[in-house]
Design a protein around this motif. Structure first.
Motif, PDB file in Angstrom:
ATOM      1  N   PRO A  62       0.819  -1.214   0.000  1.00 11.13           N
ATOM      2  CA  PRO A  62       0.000   0.000   0.000  1.00 11.13           C
ATOM      3  C   PRO A  62       0.855   1.268   0.000  1.00 11.13           C
ATOM      4  N   TYR A  63       2.004   1.215   0.643  1.00  8.62           N
ATOM      5  CA  TYR A  63       2.893   2.370   0.677  1.00  8.62           C
ATOM      6  C   TYR A  63       3.483   2.598  -0.707  1.00  8.62           C
ATOM      7  N   LEU A  64       3.780   1.476  -1.379  1.00  7.61           N
ATOM      8  CA  LEU A  64       4.300   1.598  -2.735  1.00  7.61           C
ATOM      9  C   LEU A  64       3.255   2.264  -3.634  1.00  7.61           C
ATOM     10  N   ILE A  65       2.004   1.839  -3.466  1.00  8.51           N
ATOM     11  CA  ILE A  65       0.936   2.424  -4.285  1.00  8.51           C
ATOM     12  C   ILE A  65       0.867   3.935  -4.049  1.00  8.51           C
ATOM     13  N   ALA A  66       0.924   4.337  -2.771  1.00  9.00           N
ATOM     14  CA  ALA A  66       0.889   5.771  -2.470  1.00  9.00           C
ATOM     15  C   ALA A  66       2.075   6.477  -3.118  1.00  9.00           C
ATOM     16  N   GLY A  67       3.249   5.848  -3.068  1.00  9.37           N
ATOM     17  CA  GLY A  67       4.431   6.437  -3.685  1.00  9.37           C
ATOM     18  C   GLY A  67       4.281   6.535  -5.188  1.00  9.37           C
ATOM     19  N   LEU A  68       3.730   5.496  -5.794  1.00  6.81           N
ATOM     20  CA  LEU A  68       3.559   5.497  -7.249  1.00  6.81           C
ATOM     21  C   LEU A  68       2.604   6.598  -7.680  1.00  6.81           C
ATOM     22  N   GLN A  69       1.585   6.832  -6.854  1.00  5.24           N
ATOM     23  CA  GLN A  69       0.627   7.892  -7.202  1.00  5.24           C
ATOM     24  C   GLN A  69       1.321   9.243  -7.259  1.00  5.24           C
ATOM     25  N   ILE A  70       2.220   9.469  -6.319  1.00 12.11           N
ATOM     26  CA  ILE A  70       2.940  10.741  -6.318  1.00 12.11           C
ATOM     27  C   ILE A  70       3.943  10.772  -7.464  1.00 12.11           C
ATOM     28  N   ALA A  71       4.459   9.590  -7.821  1.00 10.77           N
ATOM     29  CA  ALA A  71       5.516   9.533  -8.831  1.00 10.77           C
ATOM     30  C   ALA A  71       5.000   9.760 -10.247  1.00 10.77           C
ATOM     31  N   ALA A  72       3.753   9.394 -10.508  1.00 13.68           N
ATOM     32  CA  ALA A  72       3.272   9.417 -11.892  1.00 13.68           C
ATOM     33  C   ALA A  72       3.399  10.805 -12.543  1.00 13.68           C
ATOM     34  N   PRO A  73       2.867  11.865 -11.932  1.00 12.46           N
ATOM     35  CA  PRO A  73       3.028  13.177 -12.581  1.00 12.46           C
ATOM     36  C   PRO A  73       4.487  13.605 -12.660  1.00 12.46           C
ATOM     37  N   ALA A  74       5.280  13.231 -11.654  1.00 13.15           N
ATOM     38  CA  ALA A  74       6.682  13.636 -11.639  1.00 13.15           C
ATOM     39  C   ALA A  74       7.441  12.993 -12.792  1.00 13.15           C
ATOM     40  N   ALA A  75       7.146  11.728 -13.061  1.00  8.72           N
ATOM     41  CA  ALA A  75       7.829  11.040 -14.154  1.00  8.72           C
ATOM     42  C   ALA A  75       7.470  11.689 -15.486  1.00  8.72           C
ATOM     43  N   PHE A  76       6.219  12.038 -15.634  1.00  8.75           N
ATOM     44  CA  PHE A  76       5.785  12.654 -16.894  1.00  8.75           C
ATOM     45  C   PHE A  76       6.501  13.990 -17.104  1.00  8.75           C
TER      46      PHE A  76
END
Lengths: 248, 508, 325
Positions: B166-180
């Motif tokens: 679940p922590y990874l999911i939260a991290g991925l959510q924050i990461a998506a716009p940053a990666a773009f």
């Protein structure tokens, strides 16, 4: 396979030097192979610490624990013991069935869905197999933890206040169904509880500890059939009275 | 439903009228213009989105993998934690002006720099929460594994990894716009196609419909990724994180450890440049920076120039950083009080985070002024989003029993917020304060480069254009040190506050 | 698909044949030319050279590496990733002062494209008009403004400099009165948007700095001369074609880079506007990219004003002499 459990001069202190706190006073005990023994005493007296030492989760400060000729660590390494924890310790992302199966998996035994189902039935949780721990009551979780501990087919079963959150009626029923199960398997069982009634109902022997540091103050045998049957209710009452006297 | 539809229509109408009224000022593109642009350039946009999206996706995978591996390393070899943290933080703070040319030289033509920059943008923000997840281990679970005589590997596979999901999911959510965003900015290092290329082109051509379309597209894609990852988390039926983003701050008094970590970072810097045989002309080694700032003639003047720029930058970055944290926390509190607002606030927040800062920064600065309010707002806008998400998760972990207790006294929403939910948010707020450090640096340097012309961001842009790479890498080093120092201050503050309010967070 | 493309097996066979018979098909030498910006008609001559085969006929396989807002030209040339880069005399001078071993081997823009753009309602026609105006520019270009003021006896303090990004928006939004920009990009964008900007070319007011210069390292000049000559020869041929038909070059640009988001009309206007900056009586007499001792001397003077002192040795005409000789 099962064996006697011997504690010789086992004690436990926390900290060191003048500030050290003794939790368990030196203690000698022999638990006969295949018997079910209760450790009772007031809350916080150190009986749980003793149980954790038997499980090898806590190093002893002095003395030695042997199951047959094996140390707790050796026994753990071949998955010879199982423990049911007071707070159940179920993994929240696994279903009830998954948590019970985990006990078998951790003990490196092959999958056996039918046996798991039977265990779930025995602890009275049939119908809840797919529920997550968050959807179960505290008592149900404790029962699941017992089923998980039994799933690994341990030779030494350690139960740390396993029925604390289980209601009185279920507790009685569990006692009549679970005790025969581990007795039939020949499992040596140690049960930590602060309930005298429970100790008498489930066990053939009750060891009473003093308040911290834990020290054996009484060691009382429970006559056969006193605990499980309705026969001899009077005797049962006598044992209980003796126990209460010892604890007072 | 009808009300919602009507409000959307009203919003679009107001936008359209506003755009038409201000057409001569070249600020806002009307929805109709955007629609027209999309229809006329559908093929171009489709191809550009594909190229940038693919680079972002690859960077997303690699960066998150690196973040997870660093977190795993920190758990399996606890002594390495300080080093991993330092490394992840420094990587996240590397300014594009310094990395861009190096990446282009290393990779040559192609997508390499875009992918790398997208990856660098997410390592740190994934590393932190996953580390928390791997650490969020009740004693009982560890005992259970040990009682069967199983080792750290079984603990990792059966308990730590699933608990961290679940922590990874939260991290991925924050990461998506940053990666773009990272992939788009990566195209600034020289690319033939992609949304970043189109952005530069549109800005220069004064092509408002194109600029706004690309911004809207980037925002929509980030929103979709954000929502998609969230849906995946729900699909997997993951138990929500219990102590999101809070992590026992590294023990204080580890000054020696911090020094060792810094030494490792400097060594890596030197070795990496030597290994790739990068010319000293533009790839300055730590030794060169030392000479430039300390040993060489003129070092004093260099230090004075850099110090002045750093001062100007901090004067904007600190207020913006604090404002962003406050904004995130206040919005989270607002959403706790009025959950219905989430439907409006969340998409807007993700969008603001996702729109390329080079498009928004000049607009914000123009609207609010170049001196203080504009740049401070740019920083705040860049960092409030992760804070908002983290605080919401934090509030959600207020124990049910505590909320029931308040309800049983019929306590009002405000009282519940103040006494139960805000304290529950505190660990998350501190965690996001640590997470926001690199984002704040990125925001302030970009605003300085594009809008205010002051501070270290402008200095770096200037010296890069005059090949003064000694000053550029000195600035990189100073920024890295400032980030580490900020992080250390927050960690110390966190320990001090949490030991009073949330001691359970510091237990292990 | 199989009708158009050779099958995998055929491709392998072709490749093997090429390996086995190296003398029949002379392997082209790969060479990279680092451009100074994203693809656009700014590099139209190079695209002509590429598509007309001026390089491949000479045995060169040239890749054109686009630049961008964060893609300085000097590092890839120093690192050897690119054989030649397209820079400008002031950038090159700065890099050389920082220790880069560059030589300028050709000059595409004889006149510097820097200009002051303003709107007709408040125009800047001469440097004196700048006084009292708000000038939007990147702060990195401050030396350019200072040099212009020094050349025209203007007090730079009388100009209010507003740091902006490289974008016409601040001017059309009224944040500034004028912009320091290239005559060939932002004013073209404004014209395409229906505005009618006034542009004052700095080169017409004493600002002599060669732009779009070809740079190579001293080592390349020594070791890779044939490639440099072949590359510059192709450039010369391409840009000569460009002068004859700038609009065709714009068409070619848009056709070669369909994903660059280029607008054909904008490209055509830019193509036409850069002709007078690139071609002069000098280039017509001596050939594309030429420079003389006099133009170099003027550059050295302006660069000194910019705080980038260089000697005339920075320019090396030997490649051009071989190309045009």
């Amino acid at each position: 396979m099962t064996a006697d459990l011997r504690l010789s001069g086992v004690s436990k202190s926390f900290g060191s030097g003048p500030g050290a706190v003794q939790a368990v006073a030196p203690c000698d005990l022999t638990i006969a192979a295949g018997s079910t023994v209760a450790l009772v005493g007031p809350s916080g007296c150190g009986k749980s610490t003793l149980l954790r030492m038997v499980a090898g989760l806590e190093p002893v400060s002095a003395g030695q624990i042997l199951f047959g000729d094996e140390t707790p660590d050796a026994l753990r390494r071949r998955a010879g013991l199982a423990m049911a924890f007071q707070d159940a310790g179920l993994l929240p992302w696994r279903s009830l069935r998954g948590n019970v199966a985990l006990g078998r998996r951790l003990a490196r035994r092959p999958r056996d869905a039918a046996a798991d189902a039977a265990l779930i039935q025995t602890v009275g949780l049939a119908g809840f197999e797919n529920r997550r721990p968050a959807e179960l009551s505290g008592g149900m979780r404790q029962r699941a933890a017992i089923a998980r501990a039994l799933a690994g087919m341990p030779e030494l079963l350690l139960l740390d206040e396993p029925f604390a959150a289980v209601d009185e009626l279920t507790r009685e029923r569990l006692g009549t169904e679970l005790a025969p199960l581990w007795e039939a398997r020949g499992t040596t069982t140690l049960l930590v509880t602060h309930s005298v009634t429970e100790a008498v109902r489930l066990c053939s022997r009750v060891i009473v500890f003093s308040a911290r540091p834990a020290r054996v103050v009484a060691d009382i045998a429970v006559p056969a059939h006193v605990g499980t049957g309705s026969v001899g209710a009077g005797k049962s009452e006598a044992v209980r009275a003796a126990l209460r006297g010892a604890m007072a | 439903m009808i009300i919602r539809l009507a409000s959307v229509v009203a919003l679009l109408l107001a936008w359209q009228l506003g755009a038409q009224a201000s057409a001569g000022r070249f600020v806002i593109a009307a929805p109709s213009q955007i629609a027209l642009y999309v229809m006329e350039h559908a093929g171009l946009l489709w191809r550009a989105t594909g190229v940038t999206g693919w680079a972002a996706l690859q960077g997303f995978v690699w960066g998150n993998l690196a973040g997870v591996l660093l977190a795993l390393l920190s758990v399996l070899v606890p002594r390495s934690e300080r080093g991993s943290l330092t490394l992840a933080l420094l990587l996240a703070c590397l300014p594009l002006v310094a990395t861009g040319p190096i990446l282009r030289v290393l990779y040559g033509p192609g997508q390499g720099p875009q992918i790398t920059l997208a990856a660098l943008a997410v390592v740190y923000t994934t590393f932190l929460p996953v580390l928390v997840g791997l650490r969020a281990l009740p004693q009982g679970w560890a005992d259970l594994i040990r009682s069967y005589g199983r080792g750290p590997l079984a603990l990792l596979a059966l308990v730590r990894l699933p608990a961290a999901l679940p922590y990874l999911i939260a991290g991925l959510q924050i990461a998506a716009p940053a990666a773009f965003l990272g992939a788009m900015v990566g195209e600034f290092t020289g690319a033939e196609r992609g949304l970043g290329v189109l952005t530069v082109r549109a800005l220069r051509a004064l092509d408002l419909p194109a600029t706004w379309t690309i911004a809207a597209l980037a925002a929509a894609l980030s929103l979709a990724a954000f929502a998609g990852i969230g849906a995946l988390g729900r699909r997997l039926d993951l138990a929500p994180p219990e102590i999101l983003l809070a992590r026992p701050a590294p023990r204080s008094g580890g000054l020696g450890e911090a020094g060792a970590a810094l030494l490792v970072a400097l060594l890596l810097w030197h070795i990496a440049m030597e290994a790739f045989d990068l010319p000293r002309f533009f790839a300055k080694r730590p030794g060169d920076v030392w000479d430039y700032l300390v040993a060489a003639p003129g070092a004093e003047a260099h230090r004075a120039k850099l110090g002045a720029a750093l001062g100007q930058t901090l004067a904007v970055a600190l207020p913006g950083y604090l404002a962003g944290l406050a904004l995130g926390a206040v919005l989270a509190a607002g959403l706790v009080l009025a959950p219905g607002l989430a439907a409006l606030v969340m998409p807007l927040s993700v969008a603001l985070r996702a729109i390329p800062i080079i498009a928004t920064a000049p607009l914000i600065v123009w609207a609010l002024g170049r001196d203080v309010a504009g740049p401070v707002t740019v920083v705040a806008v860049m960092i409030f989003f992760p804070t908002l998400i983290a605080c919401l998760h934090g509030a959600a972990r207020t124990p049910r029993a505590v909320l029931d207790l308040f309800d049983s006294y019929d306590a009002g929403a405000w009282r519940k917020l103040l006494l139960a939910q805000l304290p529950a948010m505190l660990p998350a707020l501190f965690a996001s304060a640590r997470m926001a450090v690199p984002a704040a640096i990125l925001a302030v340097t970009t605003a300085e480069w594009l809008a205010t012309g002051r501070g270290i961001g402008a200095l770096m842009a200037t010296v890069a254009s005059t090949s003064d790479y000694g000053m550029l890498w000195s600035a990189v080093a100073v920024i890295g040190l400032a980030a580490l120092a900020t992080h250390a201050v927050i960690a110390a503050l966190e320990r001090a506050v949490l030991s009073r309010t949330n001691p359970e967070q510091l237990a292990r | 698909m199989t009708l158009i493309r050779p099958s995998r097996r055929e491709a392998l066979a072709l490749g093997a044949a090429a390996l086995l018979t190296p003398r029949l098909a002379r392997a082209a030498t790969p060479v990279t030319l680092q451009l100074s910006w994203l693809h656009s008609v700014q590099f139209g001559g190079s695209y002509i050279a590429q598509s007309a085969g001026y390089w491949s006929n000479a045995g060169l396989d040239v890749s054109l590496l686009p630049g961008g807002p964060n893609a300085p030209v000097e590092p890839p040339v120093v690192a050897g990733t690119a054989l030649v880069g397209i820079s400008a005399a002031d950038y090159t001078a700065a890099a050389v002062n920082q220790g880069a071993p560059f030589r300028i081997i050709g000059v595409a823009m004889q006149k510097n494209p820097f200009a002051i753009a303003s709107l007709p309602g408040n125009p800047v026609n001469t440097p004196a008009d700048l006084v009292g105006k708000r000038l939007g520019m990147a702060l990195a270009n401050m030396p350019v403004l200072e040099a212009l003021c020094a050349l025209n006896d203007i007090d730079v303090a009388g100009i209010e400099v507003v740091p902006t990004q490289y974008d016409a928006a601040p001017l059309v939004q009224g944040q500034v009165d004028c912009l320091l920009c290239w005559a060939t990009d932002l004013p073209v964008a404004m014209t395409m948007q229906g505005l009618d900007p006034v542009t004052m070319l700095l080169a017409d007011h004493g600002y002599a700095v060669h732009s779009q210069t070809y740079i190579a390292t001293e080592a390349s000049l020594k070791d890779r001369r044939p490639e440099l000559v072949a590359l510059m020869k192709g450039e010369t041929m391409g840009w000569t074609d460009y002068e004859a038909g700038p609009e065709a070059a714009a068409d070619l640009t848009v056709q070669m880079y369909p994903d660059a988001g280029l607008d054909i009309e904008t490209q055509k206007m830019q193509a036409l506007r850069q002709v007078p900056l690139m071609f002069s009586d000098l280039t017509r007499a001596q050939g594309f990219g030429w420079f003389t001792d006099e133009t170099v001397a003027a550059n050295v003077d302006t660069l000194a004003l910019l705080g980038k002192p260089v000697s005339a040795d920075l320019w090396d005409r030997s490649i051009l002499e071989e190309v045009h000789g």
